[in-house]
Design a protein around this motif. Structure first.
Motif, PDB file in Angstrom:
ATOM      1  N   ASP A 215       3.811 -10.505   6.610  1.00 37.48           N
ATOM      2  CA  ASP A 215       4.399  -9.901   7.179  1.00 37.48           C
ATOM      3  C   ASP A 215       3.337 -10.580   9.017  1.00 37.48           C
ATOM      4  OD1 ASP A 215       2.566  -7.933   6.472  1.00 37.48           O
ATOM      5  OD2 ASP A 215       3.480  -7.418   8.634  1.00 37.48           O
TER       6      ASP A 215
ATOM      7  N   TYR B 299       1.529  -7.017  10.241  1.00 41.43           N
ATOM      8  CA  TYR B 299       0.206  -6.224   9.247  1.00 41.43           C
ATOM      9  C   TYR B 299      -0.177  -7.755   9.122  1.00 41.43           C
ATOM     10  CZ  TYR B 299       1.658  -1.776   9.888  1.00 41.43           C
ATOM     11  OH  TYR B 299       2.175  -0.099  10.133  1.00 41.43           O
ATOM     12  N   VAL B 300      -0.135  -7.817   8.109  1.00 40.58           N
ATOM     13  CA  VAL B 300      -1.167  -8.792   7.349  1.00 40.58           C
ATOM     14  C   VAL B 300      -1.231  -9.967   8.147  1.00 40.58           C
ATOM     15  CG1 VAL B 300      -2.011  -9.811   4.977  1.00 40.58           C
ATOM     16  CG2 VAL B 300      -0.292  -7.374   4.985  1.00 40.58           C
TER      17      VAL B 300
ATOM     18  N   THR C 233      -2.458   3.689   9.894  1.00 40.34           N
ATOM     19  CA  THR C 233      -3.135   4.639  10.435  1.00 40.34           C
ATOM     20  C   THR C 233      -4.518   4.983   9.991  1.00 40.34           C
ATOM     21  OG1 THR C 233      -2.647   5.759   8.460  1.00 40.34           O
ATOM     22  CG2 THR C 233      -0.734   5.915   9.589  1.00 40.34           C
TER      23      THR C 233
ATOM     24  N   THR D  18      -0.987  -5.936   1.798  1.00 41.90           N
ATOM     25  CA  THR D  18      -0.233  -5.212   2.018  1.00 41.90           C
ATOM     26  C   THR D  18       0.664  -4.793   1.626  1.00 41.90           C
ATOM     27  OG1 THR D  18      -1.149  -4.733   3.880  1.00 41.90           O
ATOM     28  CG2 THR D  18      -2.334  -3.084   1.946  1.00 41.90           C
ATOM     29  N   GLY D  19       2.251  -5.315   1.034  1.00 41.56           N
ATOM     30  CA  GLY D  19       3.517  -5.184   1.733  1.00 41.56           C
ATOM     31  C   GLY D  19       3.871  -6.129   3.289  1.00 41.56           C
ATOM     32  N   GLY D  20       5.115  -5.541   3.400  1.00 38.68           N
ATOM     33  CA  GLY D  20       5.903  -5.435   4.831  1.00 38.68           C
ATOM     34  C   GLY D  20       6.817  -6.700   4.926  1.00 38.68           C
TER      35      GLY D  20
ATOM     36  N   ALA E  62      -5.418  -4.580   7.240  1.00 37.66           N
ATOM     37  CA  ALA E  62      -4.885  -4.636   7.853  1.00 37.66           C
ATOM     38  C   ALA E  62      -4.794  -2.710   7.815  1.00 37.66           C
ATOM     39  CB  ALA E  62      -3.256  -4.880   7.849  1.00 37.66           C
ATOM     40  N   CYS E  63      -4.894  -2.031   9.215  1.00 35.50           N
ATOM     41  CA  CYS E  63      -5.013  -0.611   9.623  1.00 35.50           C
ATOM     42  C   CYS E  63      -3.641  -0.708  10.360  1.00 35.50           C
ATOM     43  CB  CYS E  63      -6.295  -0.197  10.116  1.00 35.50           C
ATOM     44  SG  CYS E  63      -7.640  -0.989   9.309  1.00 35.50           S
TER      45      CYS E  63
ATOM     46  N   ASN F 230       1.062  -1.282   0.393  1.00 30.70           N
ATOM     47  CA  ASN F 230       0.184   0.772   0.106  1.00 30.70           C
ATOM     48  C   ASN F 230       0.859   1.432   0.272  1.00 30.70           C
ATOM     49  OD1 ASN F 230       0.656  -0.165   3.147  1.00 30.70           O
ATOM     50  ND2 ASN F 230      -1.319   0.425   3.223  1.00 30.70           N
TER      51      ASN F 230
ATOM     52  N   THR G 207      -5.525   3.336   4.291  1.00 30.13           N
ATOM     53  CA  THR G 207      -6.067   2.839   3.619  1.00 30.13           C
ATOM     54  C   THR G 207      -7.869   2.669   3.618  1.00 30.13           C
ATOM     55  OG1 THR G 207      -3.563   1.986   3.526  1.00 30.13           O
ATOM     56  CG2 THR G 207      -5.385   0.637   2.309  1.00 30.13           C
TER      57      THR G 207
ATOM     58  N   LYS H 228      -0.130   5.323  -1.658  1.00 30.39           N
ATOM     59  CA  LYS H 228       0.680   6.260  -1.894  1.00 30.39           C
ATOM     60  C   LYS H 228       1.219   7.109  -1.723  1.00 30.39           C
ATOM     61  CE  LYS H 228      -0.628   4.364   3.537  1.00 30.39           C
ATOM     62  NZ  LYS H 228      -0.419   4.789   4.514  1.00 30.39           N
TER      63      LYS H 228
HETATM   64  C1  LIG Z   1       1.466   0.862   6.604  1.00 31.63           C
HETATM   65  C2  LIG Z   1       1.389  -0.505   6.614  1.00 31.63           C
HETATM   66  C3  LIG Z   1      -0.568  -0.861   6.517  1.00 31.63           C
HETATM   67  C4  LIG Z   1      -1.229   0.247   7.333  1.00 31.63           C
HETATM   68  O1  LIG Z   1      -1.031   1.135   6.162  1.00 31.63           O
HETATM   69  P1  LIG Z   1      -2.253   2.609   6.846  1.00 31.63           P
HETATM   70  O2  LIG Z   1      -2.698   3.183   5.639  1.00 31.63           O
HETATM   71  O3  LIG Z   1      -1.025   3.045   7.871  1.00 31.63           O
HETATM   72  O4  LIG Z   1      -3.414   1.649   7.830  1.00 31.63           O
HETATM   73  C5  LIG Z   1      -0.973  -2.121   6.581  1.00 31.63           C
HETATM   74  N1  LIG Z   1      -0.290  -2.867   5.939  1.00 31.63           N
HETATM   75  C6  LIG Z   1       1.308  -2.912   5.312  1.00 31.63           C
HETATM   76  C7  LIG Z   1       1.826  -4.092   5.112  1.00 31.63           C
HETATM   77  C8  LIG Z   1       1.965  -2.007   5.909  1.00 31.63           C
HETATM   78  O5  LIG Z   1       3.278  -1.380   5.552  1.00 31.63           O
END
Ligand SMILES: *Cc1c(COP(=O)(O)O)cnc(C)c1O
Length: 315
Positions: free
Chosen positions: A268, A271-272, A187, A304-306, A184-185, A49, A190, A53
């Motif tokens: 990861d 988050y995910v 901030t 979303t990565g990580g 996953a959140c 994500n 997303t 951004k």
């Molecule tokens: C930053 C991140 C999020 C969270 O995104 P927000 O827009 O800050 O809620 C989710 N997953 C991964 C892997 C991230 O790096």
């Protein structure tokens, strides 16, 4: 997959459209037809994500003739990593303002960031708390004038616009009609960006990975309202932080381990992995034989990565 080789909106949209959806078959998710959208693959370095951004921020910085991107984050920030990589790729200098003292040995993420050419500036946690004040950059002693500042996590209006774009691409490219989408959140930006772009027949779930569910909910709602109206109502699911931000339990480790063995999916742990574990727990507790496999809910989980951050949890 094509990588992001040039800074242009068209090239970015082409890359976003070609992100694959992977159908997961695993007993960890009973009663669910689970698909993962692999935004970790949009680019090997500008991943997940954070790529979305960044895109409009970078385009705006270029349009205004800025030569430097300044941003801030912690030692394991995926946003710092992606920004450093993007700067190197597209020809911006980058400055990363990092929370806390410079450690004797940099985290693997910060080593990457330096290797990508980012100048790291470490500041005390006390000064870091002022990161949302206009005077912040001056306080850390940065005096370059021709810079574009991106807040922590990429959380600004242009960041939200990029996630809105992600939602539109998902509407366009979904291989099936999803009943639910999970994200996953951190901030909450997303989640909010997606709420502004999804069609209203999908249930949109956000899983906060830190103990700030209320703040994340209201951030998501205000980002979504800023982008469009009406919006899909984002639903916050509690219990997905598993002890707090970046805390790793044995259960989480075992879960992501079995998921990678059973389905070949690597997630990861910050988050995910946590969002997927909460999904698995809820699926198991509400699973009733009678309703399966007929009427299996079609669920999309955003990857979303990580993954570069996994190195922080190998000990
Ligand atoms: C930053 C991140 C999020 C969270 O995104 P927000 O827009 O800050 O809620 C989710 N997953 C991964 C892997 C991230 O790096």
């Amino acid at each position: 997959m094509r990588y992001l080789t040039e800074l242009s909106l068209d090239a970015f949209i082409t890359a976003a459209r070609s992100v694959p959806y992977q159908q997961i078959s695993s007993e960890l998710f009973p009663g669910i037809d689970l698909w993962i959208r692999r935004d970790d693959l949009i680019d090997p370095l500008i991943s997940g994500n954070k790529a979305y951004k960044l895109i409009y921020n970078l385009l705006e910085a270029r349009a205004q003739g800025k030569d430097t991107i300044v941003t801030c984050g912690g030692a394991w920030s995926n946003h710092i990593h992606a920004t450093a990589a993007a700067g190197q790729r597209f020809g911006f200098k980058t400055v990363g303002i990092i929370r806390g003292e410079r450690p004797p040995v940099l985290s693997a993420m910060l080593q990457d960031a330096e290797r990508f050419g980012m100048e790291l500036r470490f500041i005390s946690r006390i000064v870091y708390r002022e990161r949302e004040q206009p005077t912040f950059i001056g306080k850390v002693g940065y005096i370059g004038s021709n810079h574009w500042f991106i807040p922590e996590g990429g959380a600004n209006a242009l960041g939200a616009k990029g996630v809105h774009l992600l939602g539109r691409v998902i509407n366009e490219t979904s291989p099936v009609r999803f009943d639910e989408c999970w994200v996953a959140c951190g901030t909450g930006l997303t989640l909010g960006g997606l709420a502004s772009s999804f069609k209203n027949d999908v249930l949109l779930y956000g899983v906060p990975v830190l103990k700030a569910e209320k703040a994340i909910q209201s951030a998501a709602v205000s980002w979504s309202r800023a982008l469009s109206s009406p919006v899909v109502h984002p639903r916050i699911l509690e219990g997905g932080h598993f002890g707090g931000y970046a805390k790793v339990t044995d259960e989480l480790r075992e879960f992501t381990g079995s998921l990678s063995r059973q389905a070949g999916v690597l997630l990861d742990l910050v988050y995910v992995g946590k969002a997927a574990l909460l999904m698995s727990q809820r699926a198991k507790s509400s699973f009733q034989d009678a309703s399966w496999p007929i009427n299996r809910r079609k669920v999309l989980l955003l990857q979303t990565g990580g993954l570069q951050g996994i190195r922080g949890h190998c000990a």
